[in-house]
Scaffold this motif. Sequence first.
Motif, PDB file in Angstrom:
ATOM      1  N   ALA B 188      -0.194 -14.247-106.712  1.00 53.64           N
ATOM      2  CA  ALA B 188       0.630 -13.710-105.628  1.00 53.64           C
ATOM      3  C   ALA B 188       0.066 -12.365-105.171  1.00 53.64           C
ATOM      4  N   MET B 189      -0.422 -11.596-106.153  1.00 49.43           N
ATOM      5  CA  MET B 189      -0.995 -10.290-105.847  1.00 49.43           C
ATOM      6  C   MET B 189      -2.247 -10.402-104.981  1.00 49.43           C
ATOM      7  N   LYS B 190      -2.966 -11.479-105.195  1.00 50.40           N
ATOM      8  CA  LYS B 190      -4.248 -11.615-104.512  1.00 50.40           C
ATOM      9  C   LYS B 190      -4.131 -12.514-103.295  1.00 50.40           C
ATOM     10  N   GLU B 191      -2.896 -12.727-102.862  1.00 49.87           N
ATOM     11  CA  GLU B 191      -2.668 -13.708-101.819  1.00 49.87           C
ATOM     12  C   GLU B 191      -3.569 -13.494-100.604  1.00 49.87           C
ATOM     13  N   HIS B 192      -3.752 -12.234-100.224  1.00 48.73           N
ATOM     14  CA  HIS B 192      -4.542 -11.990 -99.013  1.00 48.73           C
ATOM     15  C   HIS B 192      -6.014 -12.324 -99.210  1.00 48.73           C
ATOM     16  N   HIS B 193      -6.420 -12.511-100.471  1.00 51.17           N
ATOM     17  CA  HIS B 193      -7.821 -12.888-100.705  1.00 51.17           C
ATOM     18  C   HIS B 193      -8.076 -14.370-100.459  1.00 51.17           C
ATOM     19  N   TYR B 194      -7.039 -15.170-100.596  1.00 45.97           N
ATOM     20  CA  TYR B 194      -7.276 -16.600-100.445  1.00 45.97           C
ATOM     21  C   TYR B 194      -6.419 -17.219 -99.324  1.00 45.97           C
ATOM     22  N   THR B 195      -5.771 -16.352 -98.549  1.00 43.69           N
ATOM     23  CA  THR B 195      -5.026 -16.910 -97.421  1.00 43.69           C
ATOM     24  C   THR B 195      -5.594 -16.323 -96.129  1.00 43.69           C
ATOM     25  N   TYR B 196      -5.418 -17.053 -95.074  1.00 42.91           N
ATOM     26  CA  TYR B 196      -5.727 -16.533 -93.754  1.00 42.91           C
ATOM     27  C   TYR B 196      -4.541 -16.898 -92.880  1.00 42.91           C
ATOM     28  N   THR B 197      -4.428 -16.239 -91.757  1.00 33.04           N
ATOM     29  CA  THR B 197      -3.277 -16.568 -90.930  1.00 33.04           C
ATOM     30  C   THR B 197      -3.686 -17.560 -89.863  1.00 33.04           C
ATOM     31  N   GLN B 198      -2.763 -18.451 -89.629  1.00 33.69           N
ATOM     32  CA  GLN B 198      -2.967 -19.442 -88.594  1.00 33.69           C
ATOM     33  C   GLN B 198      -1.769 -19.263 -87.665  1.00 33.69           C
ATOM     34  N   VAL B 199      -2.041 -19.128 -86.385  1.00 33.69           N
ATOM     35  CA  VAL B 199      -0.929 -18.898 -85.461  1.00 33.69           C
ATOM     36  C   VAL B 199      -0.396 -20.244 -85.009  1.00 33.69           C
ATOM     37  N   LEU B 200       0.867 -20.475 -85.238  1.00 38.33           N
ATOM     38  CA  LEU B 200       1.496 -21.716 -84.822  1.00 38.33           C
ATOM     39  C   LEU B 200       2.511 -21.419 -83.722  1.00 38.33           C
ATOM     40  N   ARG B 201       2.593 -22.334 -82.792  1.00 35.39           N
ATOM     41  CA  ARG B 201       3.541 -22.211 -81.699  1.00 35.39           C
ATOM     42  C   ARG B 201       4.859 -22.842 -82.161  1.00 35.39           C
ATOM     43  N   ILE B 202       5.921 -22.052 -82.079  1.00 35.19           N
ATOM     44  CA  ILE B 202       7.216 -22.549 -82.533  1.00 35.19           C
ATOM     45  C   ILE B 202       8.182 -22.575 -81.357  1.00 35.19           C
ATOM     46  N   PHE B 203       8.801 -23.704 -81.161  1.00 35.73           N
ATOM     47  CA  PHE B 203       9.774 -23.871 -80.086  1.00 35.73           C
ATOM     48  C   PHE B 203      11.166 -23.810 -80.690  1.00 35.73           C
ATOM     49  N   ILE B 204      11.982 -22.873 -80.173  1.00 38.14           N
ATOM     50  CA  ILE B 204      13.363 -22.796 -80.615  1.00 38.14           C
ATOM     51  C   ILE B 204      14.235 -23.128 -79.418  1.00 38.14           C
ATOM     52  N   GLY B 205      15.129 -24.079 -79.595  1.00 37.24           N
ATOM     53  CA  GLY B 205      16.005 -24.426 -78.483  1.00 37.24           C
ATOM     54  C   GLY B 205      17.459 -24.403 -78.923  1.00 37.24           C
ATOM     55  N   THR B 206      18.330 -24.012 -78.024  1.00 37.48           N
ATOM     56  CA  THR B 206      19.758 -24.057 -78.355  1.00 37.48           C
ATOM     57  C   THR B 206      20.542 -24.475 -77.119  1.00 37.48           C
ATOM     58  N   TRP B 207      21.514 -25.298 -77.350  1.00 36.53           N
ATOM     59  CA  TRP B 207      22.328 -25.788 -76.216  1.00 36.53           C
ATOM     60  C   TRP B 207      23.714 -26.151 -76.705  1.00 36.53           C
ATOM     61  N   ASN B 208      24.690 -25.574 -76.041  1.00 36.54           N
ATOM     62  CA  ASN B 208      26.067 -25.991 -76.255  1.00 36.54           C
ATOM     63  C   ASN B 208      26.336 -27.100 -75.244  1.00 36.54           C
ATOM     64  N   VAL B 209      26.474 -28.331 -75.737  1.00 31.61           N
ATOM     65  CA  VAL B 209      26.533 -29.478 -74.830  1.00 31.61           C
ATOM     66  C   VAL B 209      27.960 -29.863 -74.438  1.00 31.61           C
ATOM     67  N   ASN B 210      28.927 -29.097 -74.974  1.00 37.51           N
ATOM     68  CA  ASN B 210      30.308 -29.265 -74.510  1.00 37.51           C
ATOM     69  C   ASN B 210      30.810 -30.702 -74.705  1.00 37.51           C
ATOM     70  N   GLY B 211      30.368 -31.325 -75.780  1.00 41.74           N
ATOM     71  CA  GLY B 211      30.856 -32.660 -76.130  1.00 41.74           C
ATOM     72  C   GLY B 211      30.299 -33.777 -75.283  1.00 41.74           C
ATOM     73  N   GLN B 212      29.331 -33.483 -74.441  1.00 39.20           N
ATOM     74  CA  GLN B 212      28.795 -34.513 -73.542  1.00 39.20           C
ATOM     75  C   GLN B 212      27.752 -35.376 -74.260  1.00 39.20           C
ATOM     76  N   PRO B 213      27.695 -36.639 -73.890  1.00 40.59           N
ATOM     77  CA  PRO B 213      26.611 -37.472 -74.417  1.00 40.59           C
ATOM     78  C   PRO B 213      25.325 -37.188 -73.653  1.00 40.59           C
ATOM     79  N   PRO B 214      24.186 -37.487 -74.256  1.00 40.09           N
ATOM     80  CA  PRO B 214      22.903 -37.195 -73.605  1.00 40.09           C
ATOM     81  C   PRO B 214      22.616 -38.194 -72.499  1.00 40.09           C
TER      82      PRO B 214
END
Lengths: 215, 856
Positions: B188-214
Amino acid sequence: MSAGPYNYSYIFKYIIIGDMGVGKSCLLHQFTEKKFMADCPHTIGVEFGTRIIDVSGQKIKLQIWDTAGQERFRAVTRSYYRGAAGALMVYDTTRRSTYNHLSSWLTDTRNLTNPSTVIFLIGNKCDLEAQRDVTYEEAKQFADENGLMFVEASARTGENVEEAFLETAKKIYQSIQDGRLDLNAAESGVQHKPAQPGRNTQLNDQQANKDSCAC
Amino acid sequence: MQGWVRASRVLALVEHDGHHVLFVFLSSRVPPQTFSDLTIERLLPIDADFRCEIDPDSKHQDGVDVYVNISSRKLKLLFELVPGVKTSNFVGEIFRAIEVFTKRRGPPPDFHWLQKYTGNMSRDMLPESSLAEVESEALQQSEEQQDDSLSSTLLDLECADITVPRQSIAKGTTPIAARESVIRYQMAMKEHHYTYTQVLRIFIGTWNVNGQPPTVSLHDWLAGDPEPPDIYAIGFQELDLSKEAFLFNDTPREEEWQAAVINSLHPKARYRKVSLVRLVGMMLLVFVQEQHVAYVRGIAYETVGTGIMGKMGNKGGVAVRFDLHSTSLCFVNSHLAAHVEEFERRNQDFHDICSRMSFTRFLPPKGIKDHDHIYWLGDLNYRITELDPKLVKECIEQANYQPVLECDQLRQQHKQQTVFVGYKEGIINFRPTYKYDPGTDTWDSSEKNRAPAWCDRVLWKGEGIEQVSYRSHPELKISDHKPVSALFDSQIRVIDAVKYRRIHEEVMKKLDKLENEFLPQVMVDNTEVVFDTLRFLESQCKDLIIANTGQVPVTFEFIKKLDDSSYCKDWLNIEPFAGFIMPGEKCDIKLEVFVDKKSAFKLNSGEDKLYDILVLHLEGGKDIFITVTGTYERSCFGSSIEALVYISVPVREIPVGRLMELENSKEISSTQDPYPIPKEIWFLVDHLYRHGLKQPHLFEQPGLHSELLQIRNWLDQGSPDPLPGCVHSVAEALLLLLESTAEPIVPYNLHNICLNASSNYIQCKQIIMQLPEHRKNVFLYLCAFLQEVLSHTNENGLDAKTVATLFGTIFLRDPPRSRGDLTSRVRTNQQALDRKKANFVYHFLVNDQSDFILGR
């Protein structure tokens, strides 16, 4: 302090035997420390070394007893053969006398260990090609005739050192898998430590997934 | 764990004003005796950055050292606690303190009161009054500190002065227990020696659908971007407003919306569902691209209801957590309390979700805060209250959001640090998402006439997260809310398998090396101990120094060799033969060689030599052979009667080989006739006959050791001088001579026969007649002499019974027995046997033997 959980499944006991000056202690040192020990003094007694290795995904702790090669200690060092799972029998490729004595070392090993003990013949100092006194072929023939595993190695360069220790462990492990080696026998030279769950390395999943990925 | 080895620390959990701080003390003594032994090393406030985990190795196991990982900001510590009730109480208290922190209200504590400790780190400065509650345990701890800089890590690694002894490593037990924890910790101490960062695209969505069907495609919301995201986390609120959904938490909407989502995921990538979690109307769906599935681990989900009665699922939150590569992610979808004025209820709901959301598959359970990346989405329900709804609508029409956002309750509360402390939100550049007339883009036309609000939000917490976009999707009109989405570029730490293996191997190797270095090591100043010429009854000593040159205390012992009954020959004494040496200290071993009546005959006959190899064993380590040699000078003491009668000169004048030949051959070939009895016996008896018959306490009073040595020399070397020594010394020399032989006068094979016949004089006589000639001679000669002694009873005070008892044990010496026999033999039995021996001899002391001697 109590004995804690183990992170290895087995303990294998090894002995290293052979004439004085063939490089037994240097082989051990090279294996445990990855270094060549120049000006190694004669072993007066039995040195002890340890290393954890990996065989087929099993962690195995090797307990290695490096014996004094001097003839006058021969009677005493015989005490250490008992319970060895592996015996590394070493001669010096540049001194024929050490090769000639192998049959006597082999007799001791056969008499004092159990039939499943893996005997590995090591022709040490193979880096000193110019001073070679024992050919690979004759040693190989000796090994074959006596059912021994064999390599030429060099404690100085490290060549084949790792291999000899690991191959011996593999063979022992195979014997366990095949049921040829009775773990319950006091003299098998193998102790089984059931590995604790959840002690894998970070690369493995430490917990069983509650949910599996499925789509 | 300092470097790779232990160092002791004392931990104390201090509470002040409801806030907890873990004090780490250095102690000059273990355990500390007084306050002055303690120095504060560091202070770890139990706050949002404090984490405490029990190492997975040590949990569920009784009697095993407990490893606790504690981290605070960049500092990582590993503590090893001795198992027991105290430890579990202490760790329990830490967990309780963490819980107290997570459940507290209001802005985070500033821990100002700690300044008086950090200013001057001295124990004297600790006023008693501030120690409202001190849980102090003198525990064995190990601690390692990790500074930010790489150089110090390497320094730690290569640090040569490992001064802290670790006895247990030598014993080969605990270090193995510790090993896996240490490996994980080091990795754990040496984590930066064996890890690299990979940038991932994350999609966060939120919707109050008010009980409606899709009923519409979600494509515009979920797949509107040119490139597909790596991860989707999509939250819904008010999925189903029916009573059934509320009461039975069961709804057909779950399937419908899930299918709708799956149908609308970005077409350029293939996704796999990580998890679906739903509580009544709150549903959270998490998908990852197929290529990442293999690196997803530790998936867990939980729900928290904060609705009716503070428990029901109409409000609350649902969360999914998992580890992706080496980064832990947590997604929370929440629906907080409604109603315009109820922002405090919303704050409360947030805190309740934080404190009650607990992923119990971990031990200790992980909370939301225990993650590297946290994404919080949902209908948070914060409103605009301080502006006139009309004015709000006007501003919005002009896309002038700033004045309205100033009045956003969430912005306000966030600024006041009453909610979402540590979280970030992106710039809002979209119209409020609530409340519309369903199916339109027009504001709610009901008579309530409320100001539109940004109810639907996405916040995040964690390092390496960058928001790419934050928007709403008004084109989806079926609900009175508009969906919101946020895109993030998040840095995920990825393990480089090759580097990981290499570093893991290095760590293993280092541990192997340490383990070998921590094997017990000693130097012995001499492994070949050579004694000078050694003579009978003369002891010699040599010292041996065992110095502990290793890192750990050494327990040593001289051990038996294969098949030997003792760790050394019986002529050798080792003091002490076992012991304990601290590192850097020495132990003097005294080797004493002493040949006495028990060992002399073996050395004389060559059966044994002054040569022994001692095995000095270090517990958990190597063995050292120590050779002990010396030359023994043969003596008449220890020589057999059969040999002595053939030697007409002093023993030392004949070659050693000849003596051994005499001792070992059955048929003695000699040019000369043997003496009837050994001349040595004759010398001694003759001396006593002439000088000692009237001596009181003859044979009872011991001689002088120095005189015994003189007598030995006189006998062995020959001398024209008269026999030296007083009568008592000569008498003892005679007894010693008889006792030193390999066999007594009456051989062992006749021992029991003699005892059985002891009451019968005739039988006793018959046995004596059967003795080998020289022994019979010696026996009868001595008996005749003893009769002479007894004829002077008046002067020497001896009586026949005393003399018979004494010589009984000599003539009929007990055969050597194995240890087992000796202990089992009852004392009274031995007395009975000794009485029989005395009886046997007694016959020959009181009856006239002249016929016997002359007759044969």
